[in-house]
Design a protein around this motif. Structure first.
Motif, PDB file in Angstrom:
ATOM      1  N   PHE A 101     141.046   2.406  52.640  1.00  0.00           N
ATOM      2  CA  PHE A 101     140.045   2.075  51.627  1.00  0.00           C
ATOM      3  C   PHE A 101     139.917   3.168  50.568  1.00  0.00           C
ATOM      4  N   ALA A 102     140.200   4.412  50.925  1.00  0.00           N
ATOM      5  CA  ALA A 102     140.209   5.491  49.931  1.00  0.00           C
ATOM      6  C   ALA A 102     141.342   5.273  48.928  1.00  0.00           C
ATOM      7  N   LEU A 162     146.063   3.482  33.480  1.00  0.00           N
ATOM      8  CA  LEU A 162     147.355   2.957  33.048  1.00  0.00           C
ATOM      9  C   LEU A 162     147.199   1.726  32.173  1.00  0.00           C
ATOM     10  N   LEU A 163     146.287   0.829  32.526  1.00  0.00           N
ATOM     11  CA  LEU A 163     146.103  -0.384  31.735  1.00  0.00           C
ATOM     12  C   LEU A 163     145.404  -0.088  30.416  1.00  0.00           C
ATOM     13  N   GLY A 164     144.570   0.937  30.397  1.00  0.00           N
ATOM     14  CA  GLY A 164     143.876   1.312  29.165  1.00  0.00           C
ATOM     15  C   GLY A 164     144.817   1.913  28.129  1.00  0.00           C
ATOM     16  N   ASN A 165     145.896   2.515  28.585  1.00  0.00           N
ATOM     17  CA  ASN A 165     146.839   3.124  27.669  1.00  0.00           C
ATOM     18  C   ASN A 165     147.757   2.100  27.031  1.00  0.00           C
ATOM     19  N   ILE A 219     143.034   4.124  43.539  1.00  0.00           N
ATOM     20  CA  ILE A 219     143.982   3.421  42.669  1.00  0.00           C
ATOM     21  C   ILE A 219     143.268   2.362  41.844  1.00  0.00           C
ATOM     22  N   GLY A 220     142.370   1.602  42.472  1.00  0.00           N
ATOM     23  CA  GLY A 220     141.690   0.512  41.762  1.00  0.00           C
ATOM     24  C   GLY A 220     140.681   0.965  40.729  1.00  0.00           C
TER      25      GLY A 220
END
Length: 82
Positions: free
Chosen positions: A64-65, A78-81, A70-71
């Protein structure tokens, strides 16, 4: 990413079927919201039967960590870039 980390953790704890569980984690994480929980079920069953409760709690915490880090940090970065 997640599947390799989870498989590596299971391999480190000498859990059998770590490759199968890693593949399940990979595919089930494509399901939004509940995929990570669905992937945790076989992970919990295999680890509790093979390692015992203390190691299972450590593995679940690491699982879960990994999902949390990652989530909430890596994927948005990564998606924001893009």
């Amino acid at each position: 990413g997640k599947a390799v980390l989870v498989g590596g953790i299971l391999w480190g704890f000498e859990v059998e079927y770590y490759v199968l569980i890693g593949v399940l984690v990979f595919f089930l994480n494509f399901i939004p919201n509940i995929g990570a929980l669905m992937a945790a079920a076989p992970l919990i069953v295999c680890t509790i039967l093979q390692t015992g409760i203390n190691e299972t709690l450590v593995i679940i915490s690491l699982y879960f960590a990994i999902n949390f880090i990652i989530g909430n940090f890596i994927e948005p970065k990564l998606l924001g870039n893009k």
